[in-house]
Design an enzyme around this catalytic site. Structure first.
Site, PDB file in Angstrom:
ATOM      1  CG  HIS A  73      -4.885  -6.527  -0.391  1.00 38.36           C
ATOM      2  ND1 HIS A  73      -6.100  -6.676   0.242  1.00 38.36           N
ATOM      3  CD2 HIS A  73      -4.897  -7.397  -1.438  1.00 38.36           C
ATOM      4  CE1 HIS A  73      -6.826  -7.585  -0.411  1.00 38.36           C
ATOM      5  NE2 HIS A  73      -6.118  -8.034  -1.428  1.00 38.36           N
ATOM      6  CE1 TYR A  78      -8.942  -3.227   0.593  1.00 38.29           C
ATOM      7  CE2 TYR A  78      -8.283  -1.276  -0.625  1.00 38.29           C
ATOM      8  CZ  TYR A  78      -7.967  -2.343   0.213  1.00 38.29           C
ATOM      9  OH  TYR A  78      -6.676  -2.498   0.663  1.00 38.29           O
ATOM     10  CG  ASN A 112      -3.398  -2.753   7.089  1.00 34.59           C
ATOM     11  OD1 ASN A 112      -3.272  -2.267   5.965  1.00 34.59           O
ATOM     12  ND2 ASN A 112      -4.419  -3.511   7.437  1.00 34.59           N
ATOM     13  CD  GLU A 136      -8.202  -9.503  -3.762  1.00 26.69           C
ATOM     14  OE1 GLU A 136      -9.009  -9.087  -2.917  1.00 26.69           O
ATOM     15  OE2 GLU A 136      -7.076  -9.949  -3.457  1.00 26.69           O
ATOM     16  CE  LYS A 185      -3.768  -2.387   2.462  1.00 24.87           C
ATOM     17  NZ  LYS A 185      -4.661  -2.363   3.644  1.00 24.87           N
TER      18      LYS A 185
END
Ligand code: IDP
Ligand code: MG
Length: 149
Positions: free
Chosen positions: A115, A49, A112, A126, A9
């Site tokens: 992913h 998402y 965080n 994905e 990310k």
């Protein structure tokens, strides 16, 4: 062979952790079959998402993912989907185990770092969303006989 989709990310890229993340998955023995640094469009972020679209954090999450480049990757290996999730650690970095990526480098759930697909079916969806077929390369690492019995 099983494949998973991982995405470093914007916080992971900005903090210079791209090499560290790739190092951990390489050292485990998984095989990199797709890799690109990219800016994420609003549309791709929302599709990725989609499952969280009714959650309170959705808008902020989409804003965050589109705010700065990410590194999108496809990794291959026996059991890679579940194993990569373990290497990544729990969603909240404060409760993620030490030794995991989130446990070692993160402080908050909205930052965080990475992913990882949560199941084989999710991974297939994905991978198709983020990569075209010609961006993925099948190859056989020389170490294969030293990784698999
Ligand atoms: P995961 O990334 O561990 O699979 P999910 O529950 O699928 O976790 O949530 C997707 C992402 O949404 C998380 O990685 C995190 O960045 C963000 N997120 C999840 N829950 C919250 C929250 O309560 N506040 C802010 N962000 C959240
Ligand atoms: Mg998830």
């Amino acid at each position: 062979m099983e494949r998973t989709f991982l995405m470093i990310k914007p916080d992971g890229v900005q903090r210079g952790l791209v090499g560290e993340v790739i190092r951990r998955l390489e050292a485990k023995g998984f095989m990199l079959v797709g890799l690109k640094l990219m800016s994420v469009s609003q549309e791709l972020a929302e599709q990725h998402y989609d499952v969280h679209k009714d959650k309170g954090f959705f808008k902020g999450l989409v804003e965050f993912i589109t705010s700065s480049p990410v590194v999108a990757m496809v990794w291959e290996g026996d059991g890679v989907v579940a194993s990569a999730r373990k290497i990544i650690g729990a969603t909240n970095p404060l409760t993620a185990d030490p030794g995991t990526i989130r446990g070692d480098f993160g402080l908050s759930i909205g930052r965080n770092l990475i992913h990882g697909s949560d199941a084989v079916e999710t991974a297939n969806r994905e991978i198709a969303l983020w990569f075209s077929e010609d961006e993925l390369t099948s190859w056989k690492p020389a170490a294969t006989p030293w990784l698999y019995e």
